[in-house]
Enzyme design. Sequence first.
Site, PDB file in Angstrom:
ATOM      1  N   THR B  71       0.836  -1.204   0.000  1.00  0.00           N
ATOM      2  CA  THR B  71       0.000   0.000   0.000  1.00  0.00           C
ATOM      3  C   THR B  71       0.869   1.253   0.000  1.00  0.00           C
ATOM      4  O   THR B  71       0.658   2.165  -0.812  1.00  0.00           O
ATOM      5  CB  THR B  71      -0.963  -0.005   1.198  1.00  0.00           C
ATOM      6  OG1 THR B  71      -1.928  -1.035   1.002  1.00  0.00           O
ATOM      7  CG2 THR B  71      -1.689   1.331   1.334  1.00  0.00           C
ATOM      8  N   HIS B 197       4.811  -9.990   2.443  1.00  0.00           N
ATOM      9  CA  HIS B 197       3.986 -11.046   3.048  1.00  0.00           C
ATOM     10  C   HIS B 197       3.176 -11.844   2.035  1.00  0.00           C
ATOM     11  O   HIS B 197       2.664 -12.911   2.342  1.00  0.00           O
ATOM     12  CB  HIS B 197       3.075 -10.476   4.146  1.00  0.00           C
ATOM     13  CG  HIS B 197       1.890  -9.727   3.653  1.00  0.00           C
ATOM     14  ND1 HIS B 197       0.637 -10.280   3.623  1.00  0.00           N
ATOM     15  CD2 HIS B 197       1.759  -8.471   3.173  1.00  0.00           C
ATOM     16  CE1 HIS B 197      -0.212  -9.382   3.162  1.00  0.00           C
ATOM     17  NE2 HIS B 197       0.435  -8.284   2.873  1.00  0.00           N
ATOM     18  N   THR B 233      13.369   4.811  10.442  1.00  0.00           N
ATOM     19  CA  THR B 233      14.302   3.741  10.777  1.00  0.00           C
ATOM     20  C   THR B 233      13.923   2.477  10.013  1.00  0.00           C
ATOM     21  O   THR B 233      12.751   2.104   9.969  1.00  0.00           O
ATOM     22  CB  THR B 233      14.254   3.464  12.294  1.00  0.00           C
ATOM     23  OG1 THR B 233      14.614   4.675  12.976  1.00  0.00           O
ATOM     24  CG2 THR B 233      15.201   2.346  12.688  1.00  0.00           C
ATOM     25  N   CYS B 321     -17.961  -7.289   0.424  1.00  0.00           N
ATOM     26  CA  CYS B 321     -18.345  -7.064   1.814  1.00  0.00           C
ATOM     27  C   CYS B 321     -17.122  -6.769   2.674  1.00  0.00           C
ATOM     28  O   CYS B 321     -17.034  -7.207   3.807  1.00  0.00           O
ATOM     29  CB  CYS B 321     -19.066  -8.270   2.403  1.00  0.00           C
ATOM     30  SG  CYS B 321     -20.712  -8.489   1.756  1.00  0.00           S
TER      31      CYS B 321
END
Lengths: 114, 383
Positions: B71, B197, B233, B321
Site C-alpha cells: 500500500t 507477506h 528507521t 463485503c
Amino acid sequence: MDHFLNPRNVGILDGPTGTAENSDCGDVATISLRIEEAKIVDARFQTSGCSGAIACCSAATELLRGSTLQEASLMTREDIVDYLDGLPSDKYGCAQMAAMAGLQAIHQAQGSEE
Amino acid sequence: MIYLDYNASAPLNEAAKQAMLPFLGDHSANASSLHRLGREARKAVEKAREQVAKLMGVVNPENLVFTSGGTESDVWALRGVFEEKHNPERNSLLVSSVEHPAVLDTALWLAEQGINVEYIEVDTKGCLYRLPVANQTRLVSVMAANNETGNLYNLKSMALWARREGALIHTDAVQALGKIPVDVDAWGVDFCSVSAHKIGGPQGVGALYIHPEATIAPLITGGGQESGRRSGTLNVAGIVGFGAVAEVIAPRLNERSRTMATLRDRLESKILAALDTVHVLGDLEHRLPNTSLLAVPGIKGEAIVLEMDAAGVAISTGSACSSGTGEPSSVLTAMKLSNVKIQGAIRFSVGIENTEEEMDQAVSALIQTVERLHTVAGQITNV
C-alpha cells in the site's frame, strides 16, 4: 454463529407466508407459518442471504414457534438480536428483514382469520 | 485448517523466519548507526536489497527502496509523482479500473487535489479494452496481476505505450511477485510496488522500484534514510525476512508456478465437474497460476466463506463485503458482472505448501456447503 451453521426451521409451509427484503443489500427472506387456534405451531424460513440473514431467520422462527399470534405480532428486530446474544451492527438489517418477514406472515394470518 | 487464501497473505516461510530471528534478538540495532551492530544491520539490509532485486528482475539493487508494504509503495508512486512541481501541464493520471484500493483510493484523493484522473475500462473478463485518448498524462498505473481474478496484464506493451505518450508508468506487482516472472527491467516500467507477506515474508515490509531517471518526491520525510527517498528507521528484521524468502523463491520460480497451477487446476476442475451452476471469472488464458475466482449463483459468497471456515477451509470472498460494509467488490463491479455473480463470488488462492489431498478436501467441503446453502435458500433468489 450456531444459528448460522445449524439453522433451525429451514423450509416452507403451506400457510400464511411473509416475504421481506433487506434494504441494505437486497437479500430476500420468507417466513411461513402453520397456525392452530391462533397459535403458531410451526414456522419455517428460506433465505439466500448472508450468514446474518440465515441466523436471524433461524432465530425469528424459533421465537415465533409456540407463540400466540398476539404475542408474535409484537416481535421486533431487538428481540431477534437479543435471542442471538447480540449481533454486529452491520447485520441489524438482517434482523430487521427477519422481523418484517415474520410480521408479514402474521398479518396475513390475522387477515385470513377476520 | 486448509489454507487457500495466499493472495491475502502467505504463511511466513521458515527460511525467512530463521533469517529474521537474530535481528529480533541480540542483533537488533539501527541500520543507520555507526557501531558494529549498526553496520551489521546495514549489511544485512543491503544483502536483502540484492535478493529482492533479483526476484524482481532489477539489475541495480540501488533502484529499490524499502517501504512498509504494498500500500505504501502504491500510494507513494502515485502521490510522489504528482508532488513533483515541474511539468505542471501534464496533469493527468491514467489507472485501470481494476486496481487495488491502494491505487484507486489514492487516485480519488489526487482527483480531489485537482489532478485529472482517467480510467482504463475492462470487459466482463477483466481484460483492459479501451485506452482513453492520452490527455497530458503524467503517470499510468496498471497492475501486473489482479488480486481477485488473478488476471495478468501486459506491462511491456503498456510501458511502450506510456513512453510514446511521454508518461511515466507504475505497476503494482504485489500479486505477481513469486507466482510468475516479474521482470521490471525488461518491462521498462518506471515504478514497481511489491510486498513481502504475499510471498512468504513478514507483514509490514514492501519495496518500490524507482527507475533512475524517474523523478518522485518522498512520501515520508524525516531522517533521510534510503538515500533521502524514504525516511524512517529501517525495519531490519522485516527487510531481512523479505530478502531471505526472495532468495528461496528466485531459483525455483518456474517449478513453483507449475506446482501452484497443478493444484489450482485440480481444485477448479473438480469443483466445476461437481457443481454445474458454478463458473470461473476472469481471463482464463492469462491468469496467475494460483488463483481461482468462482461465481456461485444464488447464494452469498460471505455465507460460503464462513461455512467453509467452520469446515476448516480458509478462502475469501471476491473482496466483497470488505470490513462488513456490504459494498460489492470494485473489481467485479468494474467488470460489469451481474449482482448475482458478484454476491456469489469466492476466491481460492493456493500456495506451494498446499497438497492434492487438501484440494480434494476443499472440493468436498465446498460441495456440502453449497448444497446446504441451496437448501436454506429454497426457491428464494436475490435480484
